[in-house]
Design a protein around this motif. Structure first.
Motif, PDB file in Angstrom:
ATOM      1  N   VAL A   5      -0.017   7.728   9.756  1.00  0.00           N
ATOM      2  CA  VAL A   5      -0.887   8.822  10.203  1.00  0.00           C
ATOM      3  C   VAL A   5       0.001   9.963  10.685  1.00  0.00           C
ATOM      4  O   VAL A   5       0.915   9.750  11.493  1.00  0.00           O
ATOM      5  CB  VAL A   5      -1.829   8.368  11.338  1.00  0.00           C
ATOM      6  CG1 VAL A   5      -2.567   9.565  11.952  1.00  0.00           C
ATOM      7  CG2 VAL A   5      -2.819   7.336  10.820  1.00  0.00           C
ATOM      8  N   ALA A   7       0.377  12.846  12.987  1.00  0.00           N
ATOM      9  CA  ALA A   7      -0.308  13.224  14.220  1.00  0.00           C
ATOM     10  C   ALA A   7      -0.514  14.730  14.317  1.00  0.00           C
ATOM     11  O   ALA A   7       0.352  15.522  13.938  1.00  0.00           O
ATOM     12  CB  ALA A   7       0.489  12.739  15.424  1.00  0.00           C
ATOM     13  N   THR A  18      -6.415  13.186  15.677  1.00  0.00           N
ATOM     14  CA  THR A  18      -5.495  12.087  15.357  1.00  0.00           C
ATOM     15  C   THR A  18      -6.165  10.732  15.588  1.00  0.00           C
ATOM     16  O   THR A  18      -5.964   9.784  14.827  1.00  0.00           O
ATOM     17  CB  THR A  18      -4.218  12.187  16.218  1.00  0.00           C
ATOM     18  OG1 THR A  18      -3.648  13.480  16.049  1.00  0.00           O
ATOM     19  CG2 THR A  18      -3.201  11.129  15.842  1.00  0.00           C
ATOM     20  N   THR A  21      -8.381   9.794  12.773  1.00  0.00           N
ATOM     21  CA  THR A  21      -7.576   9.476  11.588  1.00  0.00           C
ATOM     22  C   THR A  21      -6.968   8.079  11.711  1.00  0.00           C
ATOM     23  O   THR A  21      -6.851   7.354  10.716  1.00  0.00           O
ATOM     24  CB  THR A  21      -6.480  10.545  11.395  1.00  0.00           C
ATOM     25  OG1 THR A  21      -7.097  11.843  11.408  1.00  0.00           O
ATOM     26  CG2 THR A  21      -5.765  10.371  10.070  1.00  0.00           C
ATOM     27  N   VAL A  22      -6.611   7.681  12.921  1.00  0.00           N
ATOM     28  CA  VAL A  22      -6.095   6.323  13.146  1.00  0.00           C
ATOM     29  C   VAL A  22      -7.164   5.289  12.788  1.00  0.00           C
ATOM     30  O   VAL A  22      -6.874   4.257  12.163  1.00  0.00           O
ATOM     31  CB  VAL A  22      -5.615   6.145  14.609  1.00  0.00           C
ATOM     32  CG1 VAL A  22      -5.410   4.667  14.941  1.00  0.00           C
ATOM     33  CG2 VAL A  22      -4.321   6.921  14.835  1.00  0.00           C
ATOM     34  N   ALA A  25      -7.194   4.898   9.161  1.00  0.00           N
ATOM     35  CA  ALA A  25      -5.996   4.169   8.724  1.00  0.00           C
ATOM     36  C   ALA A  25      -6.148   2.669   8.956  1.00  0.00           C
ATOM     37  O   ALA A  25      -5.751   1.854   8.116  1.00  0.00           O
ATOM     38  CB  ALA A  25      -4.767   4.704   9.452  1.00  0.00           C
ATOM     39  N   VAL A  32      -0.487   0.203  11.203  1.00  0.00           N
ATOM     40  CA  VAL A  32      -0.637   1.658  11.270  1.00  0.00           C
ATOM     41  C   VAL A  32       0.511   2.232  12.088  1.00  0.00           C
ATOM     42  O   VAL A  32       0.734   1.833  13.226  1.00  0.00           O
ATOM     43  CB  VAL A  32      -1.992   2.056  11.904  1.00  0.00           C
ATOM     44  CG1 VAL A  32      -2.063   3.564  12.128  1.00  0.00           C
ATOM     45  CG2 VAL A  32      -3.148   1.597  11.029  1.00  0.00           C
ATOM     46  N   VAL A  34       2.415   5.998  13.313  1.00  0.00           N
ATOM     47  CA  VAL A  34       2.096   7.409  13.550  1.00  0.00           C
ATOM     48  C   VAL A  34       3.388   8.209  13.555  1.00  0.00           C
ATOM     49  O   VAL A  34       4.365   7.822  14.209  1.00  0.00           O
ATOM     50  CB  VAL A  34       1.349   7.600  14.895  1.00  0.00           C
ATOM     51  CG1 VAL A  34       1.193   9.089  15.226  1.00  0.00           C
ATOM     52  CG2 VAL A  34      -0.027   6.940  14.849  1.00  0.00           C
ATOM     53  N   LEU A  88      -2.002   9.408   5.800  1.00  0.00           N
ATOM     54  CA  LEU A  88      -3.279  10.031   6.176  1.00  0.00           C
ATOM     55  C   LEU A  88      -3.061  11.220   7.107  1.00  0.00           C
ATOM     56  O   LEU A  88      -2.302  11.140   8.082  1.00  0.00           O
ATOM     57  CB  LEU A  88      -4.200   9.013   6.860  1.00  0.00           C
ATOM     58  CG  LEU A  88      -4.631   7.815   6.017  1.00  0.00           C
ATOM     59  CD1 LEU A  88      -3.685   6.633   6.253  1.00  0.00           C
ATOM     60  CD2 LEU A  88      -6.060   7.398   6.335  1.00  0.00           C
ATOM     61  N   PRO A  90      -5.315  14.313   9.325  1.00  0.00           N
ATOM     62  CA  PRO A  90      -6.636  14.818   9.706  1.00  0.00           C
ATOM     63  C   PRO A  90      -6.985  15.999   8.803  1.00  0.00           C
ATOM     64  O   PRO A  90      -6.099  16.769   8.406  1.00  0.00           O
ATOM     65  CB  PRO A  90      -6.448  15.293  11.154  1.00  0.00           C
ATOM     66  CG  PRO A  90      -5.134  14.744  11.601  1.00  0.00           C
ATOM     67  CD  PRO A  90      -4.304  14.517  10.386  1.00  0.00           C
ATOM     68  N   THR A 146      -6.731  13.025   3.140  1.00  0.00           N
ATOM     69  CA  THR A 146      -7.159  13.786   4.321  1.00  0.00           C
ATOM     70  C   THR A 146      -8.476  13.189   4.792  1.00  0.00           C
ATOM     71  O   THR A 146      -9.308  12.777   3.987  1.00  0.00           O
ATOM     72  CB  THR A 146      -7.322  15.294   4.044  1.00  0.00           C
ATOM     73  OG1 THR A 146      -8.321  15.503   3.046  1.00  0.00           O
ATOM     74  CG2 THR A 146      -6.008  15.918   3.601  1.00  0.00           C
ATOM     75  N   THR A 149     -12.783  14.038  10.097  1.00  0.00           N
ATOM     76  CA  THR A 149     -12.778  13.326  11.374  1.00  0.00           C
ATOM     77  C   THR A 149     -14.176  12.982  11.871  1.00  0.00           C
ATOM     78  O   THR A 149     -14.349  12.007  12.599  1.00  0.00           O
ATOM     79  CB  THR A 149     -12.033  14.145  12.434  1.00  0.00           C
ATOM     80  OG1 THR A 149     -12.593  15.452  12.505  1.00  0.00           O
ATOM     81  CG2 THR A 149     -10.558  14.259  12.082  1.00  0.00           C
TER      82      THR A 149
END
Length: 310
Positions: A5, A7, A18, A21-22, A25, A32, A34, A88, A90, A146, A149
């Motif tokens: 991810v 951030a 973020t 998005t986590v 993921a 995962v 970051v 990934l 955001p 992407t 969110t």
């Protein structure tokens, strides 16, 4: 399988996008990680390590990453991309600026604006201004994604205990340079993070009326102020208030739309809101098709009465 991810941060804190998005993921399966790419971003790295579900945080510190220039951030991502099955971002201005560069360099197809992870290689995303949902399957070895969110709940910002590693920051690409930034400052919640949003449309008639009618309601509710594209184009509200497909995608707990007819592009930006209240004197207005509560009334009467009642 391990997902990375990228951030969204201000070098000191992690931005809410973020966390969503986590969650996306985690749904891809596997670990995962970051990436915090910035300058003097140790504090942001510590905050990222607290996110529930994250197993490792990589902090890349370099002066070249101080202003989030897309070329430099993309190069930082590419430096470690071979370790990951999913990358990934955001679906924010920053994320959408960097992700296509990474996908192009990796020679893979970007999967944009996902709202659901069906399986590690299959995702759902809205098309036709949100009127249809496409299911997309990718056979690429590395999936560059992407994340819309509003389609995912935020991961808990605390409770995690990820390890923090340092990575060597990339050198400046020399392809672009930072000149200046003008930031709009407001005491109101940022639209994409606000729990309540009050939006006005072209029916308000002028910037003065917009301020006179909508601001007291937003003040009472401690809400973010939004506007339809028609209101922004007419000069009633600034560009950064625009909600819709060509503005900001929002999903607050409560969305109040006053004098907004409900054009498709506006609905695409707010129809995932938990509760939608529409005030419009046209009972045939499309906004009522997505509203949980609809009031057929003149907004110049109804909104002030609502403010008094609050």
């Amino acid at each position: 399988m391990t997902a990375l991810v990228i951030a969204e941060h201000d070098h000191a804190t992690i931005k809410p996008a973020t966390l969503n998005t986590v969650t996306a993921a985690l749904a891809c399966g596997g670990d995962v990680h970051v990436l915090v790419a910035g300058a003097n971003a140790a504090e942001a790295g510590k905050a990222a390590a607290q996110i529930a579900g994250v197993s490792k945080v990589i902090v890349a510190d370099s002066p070249s990453l101080a202003e989030n220039l897309a070329e430099n951030v993309a190069a930082q991502v590419l430096a470690i991309a071979s370790n990951y099955s999913h990358i990934l971002f955001p679906s924010t201005a920053n994320g959408k600026n960097v992700a296509p560069r990474v996908a192009a360099k990796l020679d893979v197809a970007q999967i944009s604006d996902i709202t659901l992870v069906v399986s590690p290689d299959t995702f759902e995303r809205p098309i036709y201004a949100g009127n249809a949902i496409a299911t997309v399957q990718s056979a690429d070895a590395t999936k560059v994604i992407t994340v819309r969110t509003t389609g995912f709940d935020a991961a808990a910002a605390t409770g995690g205990s990820a390890t923090v590693e340092s990575a060597e920051g990339v050198a400046d690409s020399g392809k672009s340079s930072f000149v200046s930034r003008e930031v709009t400052k407001s005491d109101r919640p940022e639209l994409t993070a606000a729990k309540i949003i009050v939006s006005g449309g072209r029916a308000l008639g002028s910037a003065e009326k917009f301020n006179e009618v909508m601001t007291p309601l937003a003040d009472k509710l401690n809400a973010g102020l939004g506007a339809s594209r028609a209101a922004v184009d007419a000069g009633y509200a600034p560009n950064d208030w625009q909600v819709g497909q060509t503005g900001k995608i929002v999903a607050p707990q409560l969305y109040i739309a006053a004098g907004i007819s409900g054009a498709i592009q506006h609905l695409a930006g707010m129809k995932d809101s938990k509760v939608i209240v529409a005030i419009n004197k046209d009972e045939e207005a499309p906004i009522f098709s997505v509203a949980d509560y609809g009031l057929v009334a003149d907004l110049f009467t109804a909104v002030p009465e609502l403010v008094k009642a609050l």
